[in-house]
Structures are given as structure tokens and as C-alpha cells.
Design a protein around this motif. Sequence first.
Motif, PDB file in Angstrom:
ATOM      1  N   PRO A   1       0.810  -1.229   0.000  1.00  0.00           N
ATOM      2  CA  PRO A   1       0.000   0.000   0.000  1.00  0.00           C
ATOM      3  C   PRO A   1       0.839   1.273   0.000  1.00  0.00           C
ATOM      4  N   ALA A   2       1.923   1.280   0.782  1.00  0.00           N
ATOM      5  CA  ALA A   2       2.792   2.461   0.834  1.00  0.00           C
ATOM      6  C   ALA A   2       3.431   2.724  -0.520  1.00  0.00           C
ATOM      7  N   THR A   3       3.798   1.665  -1.221  1.00  0.00           N
ATOM      8  CA  THR A   3       4.383   1.812  -2.560  1.00  0.00           C
ATOM      9  C   THR A   3       3.375   2.394  -3.539  1.00  0.00           C
ATOM     10  N   ALA A   4       2.119   1.906  -3.468  1.00  0.00           N
ATOM     11  CA  ALA A   4       1.070   2.411  -4.357  1.00  0.00           C
ATOM     12  C   ALA A   4       0.795   3.884  -4.097  1.00  0.00           C
ATOM     13  N   PHE A   5       0.663   4.233  -2.841  1.00  0.00           N
ATOM     14  CA  PHE A   5       0.432   5.645  -2.512  1.00  0.00           C
ATOM     15  C   PHE A   5       1.632   6.498  -2.898  1.00  0.00           C
ATOM     16  N   GLY A   6       2.835   5.919  -2.770  1.00  0.00           N
ATOM     17  CA  GLY A   6       4.030   6.651  -3.172  1.00  0.00           C
ATOM     18  C   GLY A   6       3.979   7.037  -4.637  1.00  0.00           C
ATOM     19  N   THR A   7       3.517   6.119  -5.471  1.00  0.00           N
ATOM     20  CA  THR A   7       3.382   6.418  -6.912  1.00  0.00           C
ATOM     21  C   THR A   7       2.418   7.574  -7.135  1.00  0.00           C
ATOM     22  N   ALA A   8       1.269   7.558  -6.432  1.00  0.00           N
ATOM     23  CA  ALA A   8       0.269   8.624  -6.584  1.00  0.00           C
ATOM     24  C   ALA A   8       0.821   9.959  -6.090  1.00  0.00           C
ATOM     25  N   PHE A   9       1.548   9.922  -4.987  1.00  0.00           N
ATOM     26  CA  PHE A   9       2.129  11.167  -4.468  1.00  0.00           C
ATOM     27  C   PHE A   9       3.201  11.719  -5.417  1.00  0.00           C
ATOM     28  N   TRP A  10       3.979  10.847  -6.058  1.00  0.00           N
ATOM     29  CA  TRP A  10       4.975  11.322  -7.025  1.00  0.00           C
ATOM     30  C   TRP A  10       4.301  12.004  -8.204  1.00  0.00           C
ATOM     31  N   TRP A  11       3.190  11.464  -8.656  1.00  0.00           N
ATOM     32  CA  TRP A  11       2.436  12.107  -9.732  1.00  0.00           C
ATOM     33  C   TRP A  11       1.935  13.480  -9.286  1.00  0.00           C
ATOM     34  N   THR A  12       1.479  13.566  -8.035  1.00  0.00           N
ATOM     35  CA  THR A  12       1.022  14.853  -7.508  1.00  0.00           C
ATOM     36  C   THR A  12       2.144  15.878  -7.512  1.00  0.00           C
ATOM     37  N   VAL A  13       3.336  15.438  -7.100  1.00  0.00           N
ATOM     38  CA  VAL A  13       4.503  16.337  -7.114  1.00  0.00           C
ATOM     39  C   VAL A  13       4.845  16.748  -8.538  1.00  0.00           C
ATOM     40  N   ALA A  14       4.813  15.796  -9.469  1.00  0.00           N
ATOM     41  CA  ALA A  14       5.156  16.098 -10.860  1.00  0.00           C
ATOM     42  C   ALA A  14       4.201  17.119 -11.468  1.00  0.00           C
ATOM     43  N   PHE A  15       2.915  17.015 -11.116  1.00  0.00           N
ATOM     44  CA  PHE A  15       1.927  17.954 -11.648  1.00  0.00           C
ATOM     45  C   PHE A  15       2.165  19.390 -11.160  1.00  0.00           C
ATOM     46  N   THR A  16       2.974  19.543 -10.106  1.00  0.00           N
ATOM     47  CA  THR A  16       3.229  20.883  -9.577  1.00  0.00           C
ATOM     48  C   THR A  16       4.001  21.741 -10.569  1.00  0.00           C
ATOM     49  N   ALA A  17       4.744  21.121 -11.473  1.00  0.00           N
ATOM     50  CA  ALA A  17       5.548  21.887 -12.435  1.00  0.00           C
ATOM     51  C   ALA A  17       4.675  22.761 -13.326  1.00  0.00           C
ATOM     52  N   ALA A  18       3.482  22.281 -13.664  1.00  0.00           N
ATOM     53  CA  ALA A  18       2.607  23.018 -14.590  1.00  0.00           C
ATOM     54  C   ALA A  18       2.142  24.353 -14.008  1.00  0.00           C
ATOM     55  N   PRO A  19       1.590  24.401 -12.775  1.00  0.00           N
ATOM     56  CA  PRO A  19       1.171  25.712 -12.254  1.00  0.00           C
ATOM     57  C   PRO A  19       2.341  26.656 -11.998  1.00  0.00           C
ATOM     58  N   ILE A  20       3.501  26.120 -11.645  1.00  0.00           N
ATOM     59  CA  ILE A  20       4.664  26.987 -11.455  1.00  0.00           C
ATOM     60  C   ILE A  20       5.029  27.667 -12.767  1.00  0.00           C
ATOM     61  N   ALA A  21       5.021  26.895 -13.863  1.00  0.00           N
ATOM     62  CA  ALA A  21       5.318  27.462 -15.177  1.00  0.00           C
ATOM     63  C   ALA A  21       4.255  28.475 -15.584  1.00  0.00           C
ATOM     64  N   LEU A  22       2.985  28.170 -15.303  1.00  0.00           N
ATOM     65  CA  LEU A  22       1.905  29.079 -15.678  1.00  0.00           C
ATOM     66  C   LEU A  22       1.976  30.382 -14.889  1.00  0.00           C
TER      67      LEU A  22
END
Length: 477
Positions: free
Chosen positions: A444-465
Motif C-alpha cells: 500500500p505504501a508503494t502504491a500511494f508513493g506512486t500517486a504522491f509522485w504524480w502529484t509532485v510532478a503535476f506541480t511543475a505546470a502551475p509553477i510554469a503558468l
Amino acid sequence: METTQQPATTGAPPQVSDRRLTFTIVALGVGAIASILDSTIVNVAVGHLAQVFGTSLTATQCVITGFLLAMTAVVPLSGWMIDRLGGRATWTTALGVFFAGSVLSGLAWDLPSLIGFRVLQGLGAGLILPAMMALMAQAAGRERLMVAMGSLSLMVQVGPILGPVVGGALVQGANWRWLFLVNIPFCVAGLILARIVLPPRQDDGQKRSLDAVGLALLAPALVAVIYGLSNVDAGSGPASAGVWAPIATGFALLAAFVLWSLRDGTKALIDVRLFRDRSFTVAGGLTVLSGFTMFGGLLLLPLYFQQVRGASIIEAGLLLVPQGLGAAVLIIFAKKLLADVPARWRIIGGFILMALGTIPFAFPATRDMTWLLIVSLVVRGMGIGAGTPSISALAVAGLPKAEIARGTTAFNIVQRIGAPFGTTVIAIVLTRAIGHAPHTAAGPATAFGTAFWWTVAFTAAPIALACLLPKAEKQQS
């Protein structure tokens, strides 16, 4: 009404004094807490309500879906109501409808009656945020709007902080009816304060007629899109007809509404030409992208504590308190420090802090490091406190006063689509990650880790905007 020495613009109420502005923030904050508290309380109680009524989880989920769809459907009407009735009348109407829905929900005798009363609640809740933003913009003016929105955000943080805790306590230790009756004191206090503090409408003789065609296009469009997205949450795959068909229909109706609005924007329900304003358009894009970063994280965190850490509903709520405290600490102690910081840097800094506060949750090995997770939540909360008020203020800061009501409506429509869209994508990522996770204690921790990494990656878009914002975009305290 107390006013500053600044001359008032013709046909608009004068800006209020700093003292009166503080009273306005309190009056609006108390009322807004009710709808925010209610949504977070009910979200943690769906499983319990299914047991109470002896129904399936899918059927009980309509308690949330019905509320969300009703709230979305009424948002397009808010701008016209504010123009036609005035901000205070719209605000008290919204709180009154929400109050009635809360009382009736607490008296519901079966699931269908509860769903119906929750729809009534949603109709009131959908008007609360647009009316609140319009009233705040009119009272604070451009110069004080950023600071005022920060102070208001500090008040409404009570909802996210207390919601999961109160909801868990009511589910485990009291009758489920108190999930809705708990709203009564906030609604009553909000209605009383509104009559005392908020100014009545100043009739300028210009009352816009209702754009019935625009409403007939826009309201069903939004409901269809949100309904399709909610079906993904209910377990349907993105390729299911129950998902793509309503979403496609919704976007087709949205396109028709845009064409209709362009014919005569001044008479349209929402003038889409508002999006020619650079700051307004960027703020709309940022609120959509925050669905992946801020709201995506808010979806994952309580599930993480319950499924990975084995926490109860109350424990998960208590573990989330540091996030709300982080937002409060930043708003209180950095208020003067941030007063002269341009909006673009507040927003960029806010999203960076949200990313930094999310990263520790992406590592399976940190799941037992309670101190690190608490510190991370404080940092993440500080990011929310820095970025969210700035985006909301930025959306209307550059609009003429005559356009504020329609501007807040348009912004809230974008927000209504962005939040569920972002959380749905993150939920799909989590579901697939759980399906591919190893069947071990760390799975479960590994699965949530994947989702949290995606959340972090999506942060690049609003910073650029946010970098596209005008350099001079700044609010003074």
C-alpha cells in the motif's frame, strides 16, 4: 457605514474602513465555514450512512454526488443574482437555503429523502463562494484584496482542520443526524452578522435581465461534466459510456455557450470576453491545475493515514490538523512580510512548498516517521496558505467593479470543473498503482508513493503558468 477618505466610484459602494473590512471578513468567514465544514464531515461518513440505511456504498454515494451536482448547477446563476439582488441579499439567500437543507437533512427518514435534502443544501452552497468573493472584492478594493483574502482564508481553514475530526467523532460517538445539524449555529451566526455588517444593495438603476438561453446551455453543461467525472470515482473506467458520454455532452454544451456569449457578452450570463484579461485567465488556469496538486493531495492524505498507517477516522483527522495549522501560521505571521510580494512569487512559492511537503509521503520507508510526516504537512499547509488566497484575489483584482459579480461566477465555474477533474485523475493513478503493487506489507505504501509522485510532478505546470503573470501584479496592505 464607515469609509476611507478615498472617493467612491460612481454606481458602486465605497470601500470600507480597515475596521469595517475586518468585520466583513468575520461575517463572511463564519458563514463560509458551514459549507466547508459540511462537505468534509459528510465525505468521511459515507460508509457509516450506508450501514445506517442498509444500502450499497454506490447508492449512498449519491448523498455526495447530489450535493455536488446541485452546487455546480446553481453557480452560473450567482453572477446574475448578485447583479440583480445585490451581494448581501444573495449571501443571505444562500445561507438561508443551506440552513434549511441542513435542518431537513438532519431530519431525513430514509436515503432518498436525505439525497433530496442534500440537493437543497447544494443549491445554497453553490451560491456561497461566488457571493463571498464578490462581497470581499467590493469591500476591500484592489489595494487590500490580497491581504483580505488571506485573512478570510485563515478563517475558513477551520473547516478543513475540524471537518475530518468532527466528522469522525460524530460518526463513532453520536447520531449521524448531527453531521448536518452541526451547521445550524454557523448559519444562524452568519445570517445575523450579515444583517449587521454587510451593506445593503445601492440601486444604480441597472438591473441585468436573466440570460435564459445561456443558463439553459451552461448549467446542464457543468452538471454533465461533473457527473461524468464523478462516475470515474464511482468505479467506472475512463472509457465507460457513463464517463465519456456526459463529459463529451458537457463540453459540447460549453462550446455552444461560448458561441452564444460572444454574440453579446454584456447581456450573456457570463461574458467569456473576461478571459481576455491576462491575470484572470492565468488565475483560472491555476485553479484548474490546483486540482492535481492541492486537491489531489487532500484526497490522498486521509486515505494514506487510514490504509497505510492503519489510523481510524478520528486519528486520520487529527493527523491532518498540522496542514491547516501550517496555513494559519503562514497567513498570521507572514502577513506583513508577504504584503509587498508580487502575486506571481506568492503563487510560485506556494506550489513549491506544497511539492516539498508532499515528497516525504512518496517514500514507502517514511510511513512510520510520524515526526517527518507532521513537519511535511505543516510545510504543505504553508504552501496552501501562500498560494490559494493569491489565486482567488488575482482572479478579480484587475476587473472593473461592474464585472466583479460575473468574474467571480466565471472563476468559480472553472474551479468547480478543475477540482474534481484533478482529483479524479489522481484517484485513477492511485487505483492502478494499488492494482500493480506487490502483495506485501509495503505494497500500500508503494502504491500511494506512486500517486504522491504524480502529484509532485503535476506541480511543475502551475509553477510554469504563474511565470506568465504580469510582473507588476502586486497588492498593497
